[in-house]
Design a protein around this motif. Structure first.
Motif, short mmCIF file in Angstrom:
data_model
loop_
_atom_site.label_atom_id
_atom_site.label_comp_id
_atom_site.label_asym_id
_atom_site.label_seq_id
_atom_site.Cartn_x
_atom_site.Cartn_y
_atom_site.Cartn_z
N LEU A 11 6.83 4.25 6.40
CA LEU A 11 8.36 4.09 6.06
C LEU A 11 8.72 5.54 5.36
N PRO A 12 10.06 5.37 5.39
CA PRO A 12 11.00 6.63 4.52
C PRO A 12 10.57 6.45 3.00
N HIS A 13 10.82 7.68 2.40
CA HIS A 13 10.49 7.69 1.07
C HIS A 13 11.80 7.45 0.24
N TYR A 14 12.34 6.32 0.51
CA TYR A 14 13.50 6.15 -0.16
C TYR A 14 13.43 6.02 -1.69
N LYS A 15 14.36 6.77 -2.36
CA LYS A 15 14.59 6.97 -3.61
C LYS A 15 14.51 5.58 -4.47
N ILE A 16 15.34 4.55 -3.80
CA ILE A 16 15.43 3.38 -4.20
C ILE A 16 14.10 2.65 -4.51
N LEU A 17 13.03 2.94 -3.68
CA LEU A 17 11.90 2.47 -3.56
C LEU A 17 10.68 3.42 -4.38
N ARG A 18 11.15 4.27 -4.90
CA ARG A 18 10.05 5.09 -5.30
C ARG A 18 8.94 4.78 -6.21
N HIS A 19 9.17 3.70 -7.07
CA HIS A 19 8.23 3.15 -7.83
C HIS A 19 7.34 2.29 -7.07
N LEU A 20 7.86 1.44 -6.28
CA LEU A 20 7.03 0.77 -5.47
C LEU A 20 6.09 1.43 -4.59
N ILE A 48 2.38 5.42 4.15
CA ILE A 48 2.46 7.00 4.83
C ILE A 48 3.92 7.15 4.95
N ASN A 49 4.40 8.22 4.44
CA ASN A 49 5.82 8.51 4.11
C ASN A 49 6.24 9.43 5.56
N TYR A 50 7.17 8.98 6.28
CA TYR A 50 7.63 9.61 7.31
C TYR A 50 9.58 9.53 7.22
N ASN A 51 10.07 10.34 7.18
CA ASN A 51 11.57 10.23 6.65
C ASN A 51 12.37 10.04 7.95
N GLN A 85 10.80 16.17 13.92
CA GLN A 85 10.04 17.13 13.23
C GLN A 85 8.64 16.56 12.52
N ASN A 86 7.79 17.20 11.92
CA ASN A 86 6.57 16.86 11.35
C ASN A 86 6.64 15.64 10.04
N ASN A 87 7.79 16.21 9.39
CA ASN A 87 8.00 15.34 8.34
C ASN A 87 9.22 14.33 8.42
N PHE A 88 9.99 14.46 9.40
CA PHE A 88 11.22 13.49 9.59
C PHE A 88 11.75 13.54 10.99
N CYS A 89 12.42 12.57 11.29
CA CYS A 89 13.32 12.33 12.49
C CYS A 89 14.80 12.19 12.26
N GLY A 90 15.56 12.61 13.07
CA GLY A 90 16.95 12.21 12.87
C GLY A 90 17.48 11.71 13.95
N TYR A 91 18.53 11.08 13.80
CA TYR A 91 19.23 10.09 15.06
C TYR A 91 20.48 9.60 14.38
N GLU A 92 21.60 9.01 15.31
CA GLU A 92 22.74 8.73 14.93
C GLU A 92 22.59 7.20 14.37
N LYS A 93 21.62 6.53 14.60
CA LYS A 93 21.55 5.28 13.97
C LYS A 93 20.15 5.26 13.16
N ASN A 94 20.05 4.16 12.16
CA ASN A 94 18.68 3.87 11.50
C ASN A 94 18.00 2.89 12.41
N LEU A 95 17.02 3.49 13.47
CA LEU A 95 16.43 2.49 14.43
C LEU A 95 14.94 2.78 14.54
N VAL A 96 14.28 1.56 14.21
CA VAL A 96 12.72 1.51 14.07
C VAL A 96 12.28 2.10 15.36
#
Length: 512
Positions: free
Chosen positions: A420-429, A438-441, A451-462
């Protein structure tokens, strides 16, 4: 005061909880009990221009007939001649040329219909779009009510200008709809004096209350005292969010004890089970949303999630407050929660093949043990209740709403890693569960980017998220089970294949 008309909207507003799926038997008994009360108008439902109800994945399989309230369905019901029947429409459904054609198709002359009143739900910013709709309905002999939504965030001058435009277009009644449930009696008095001074007869006004703060009855009484012509109720208050003014409370206020007794008998037989299932009504979350102009459906959706941890509710509501979430849209999470922390390392895979299972009953009988024996890592898109996690390696999650509602359950699965992405709002969890996560943004991007550490798309789709991760982990084969072949998913697969081709990747994607 005694001349005020009562409109009951149980089947329309209550449908926000059961997807308007009231049985014909329920509707018949509802109409029967209201025929014995002083309710003047019965709003039987919405009239949405939808024609694919129950058609499977591409349709609205869980939606009931009172979302469309078609002439055909209404013909099966018996209506008291002394009661007026109304339906509600959303302005946005009938705008433009296509919308006007739908209006003509869905509304024949009122002389040939049991429906005599149409209420139009409209926001202040859309007021100019009312003209063609109101005029068409008036030309076909309907009484037209224009409901001004979210009036509590408007100035008195804006409210007055809205109503004057609606009158100019031909509206018969003008409604104040307390969408956020944060109105107070003094505000009604103040608005009423201003509108009256502006030359509008208050008898043309209606009031629709929401009971987020417990003021529904007091607000309604205030509107009646000022001379409003119509007020709304629903049985047991069933309605969107915290619900509406209870018909029972209003009958008690009016000392209609015989009517109240009959409604209570109906409620005990037909409504109590609905209440036990959906539990609408005032609570601290609705109070918070009301005070901060947050659309109450956000709260309703959160509360409907049995998996959702309520101790995070206020945290998320504060976030919505900050971002002025006055309009309900679950996609707001895509836009507002994609705030991620950079990370340095993505865990590498041990196998060169991976199986991805979608949340589809067709995947229920997939043999994960056999897939593992055949050299596949196993994974799911989001947390899936019916999957046996004993033979599961990964769960992909990127949609913020799904993460907030499912992460506790996902983290409780043994020997399964969450990607899952490393969301700031969930950083403590995330910090507390580093061994399982495993973090992948994922970021917003007009074009597909992997790319290696993240992907980009027009919508947030799993789907795009999971495929991007697997490609960067250099899985040679990705086998997908149970994917719905809709336009969105097919578009993603086509874009992914083009990406693989241009980059000379060896990854092969197989749909099963």
């Amino acid at each position: 005061m005694d001349n005020v008309k009562i409109l009951d909207c149980t089947l329309r507003d209550g449908g926000y909880y059961n997807n308007w799926d009231f049985s014909t038997n329920f509707a018949k008994n509802y109409l029967k009990v209201l025929s014995k009360t002083s309710v003047n108008i019965i709003e039987i439902g919405f009239r949405k221009p939808i024609n694919n109800i129950g058609s499977g994945p591409s349709g609205l399989s869980k939606i009931g007939k009172f979302l469309t309230s078609s002439e055909k369905d209404l013909s099966k019901l018996k209506f008291d001649r002394n009661k007026k029947i109304s339906v509600m429409i959303d302005l946005s459904d009938y705008t433009g040329e296509e919308g006007l054609n739908s209006l003509k198709k869905n509304f024949i002359s009122s002389k040939k219909s049991v429906v005599k009143i149409v209420r139009i739900a409209c926001n202040f910013t859309d007021k100019e779009k009312l003209e063609k709709i109101v005029k068409y309905l008036k030309n076909n002999n309907y009484t037209v009510c224009v409901n001004l939504m979210k009036f509590t965030i408007l100035t008195n001058q804006e409210i007055l200008s809205f109503f004057k435009i609606a009158i100019r277009f031909g509206a018969d009644y003008l409604y104040l709809a307390d969408s956020f449930g944060n109105c107070k009696p003094n505000k009604i008095l103040n608005i009423s004096k201003y509108i009256k001074k502006g030359g509008i007869n208050l008898n043309r006004l209606g009031f629709h209350s929401h009971d987020n703060t417990g003021d529904a009855l007091n607000n309604t009484i205030a509107s009646i005292k000022m001379g409003f012509g119509v007020i709304d109720t629903s049985i047991m208050g069933m309605g969107r969010g915290a619900g509406n003014l209870k018909l029972e409370d209003f009958l008690k206020y009016k000392k209609k004890n015989t009517e109240l007794k009959k409604v209570n008998i109906f409620s005990k037989k037909f409504m109590k089970n609905l209440y036990e299932e959906y539990k609408w009504g005032k609570n601290k979350y609705y109070i918070y949303s009301a005070k901060n102009n947050i659309h109450p459906t956000f709260v309703q959706r959160f509360l409907e999630e049995e998996k959702f941890k309520k101790d995070r509710m206020i945290k998320i509501l504060k976030f919505l407050k900050k971002n002025k979430a006055t309009q309900y849209d679950m996609n707001i999470f895509d836009n507002l929660f994609l705030d991620v922390i950079k990370h340095k390392k993505v865990q590498s895979k041990k196998l060169n093949k991976i199986a991805i299972l979608c949340d589809n009953l067709h995947t229920k009988n997939i043999n994960l043990k056999k897939l593992r024996l055949n050299g596949y890592a196993t994974s799911t898109l989001n947390f899936i209740n019916f999957i046996n996690s004993k033979y599961l390696d990964y769960i992909f999650m990127c949609n913020a709403y799904r993460i907030f509602t499912e992460i506790e359950k996902a983290l409780s699965t043994k020997n399964v890693s969450l990607i899952l992405p490393h969301y700031k709002i969930l950083r403590h969890l995330i910090k507390r569960n580093q061994n399982k996560i495993i973090n992948y943004n994922i970021k917003k991007n007009n074009k597909i980017k992997i790319q290696n550490n993240f992907c980009g798309y027009e919508k947030n789709l799993v789907l795009i998220y999971a495929l991007s991760y697997c490609i960067m982990q250099k899985f040679e084969e990705i086998k997908i089970f149970g994917l719905t072949k809709n336009i969105s998913n097919l578009k993603i697969l086509e874009q992914i294949k083009n990406f693989l081709k241009k980059g000379n990747y060896k990854t092969k994607i197989i749909l099963k």
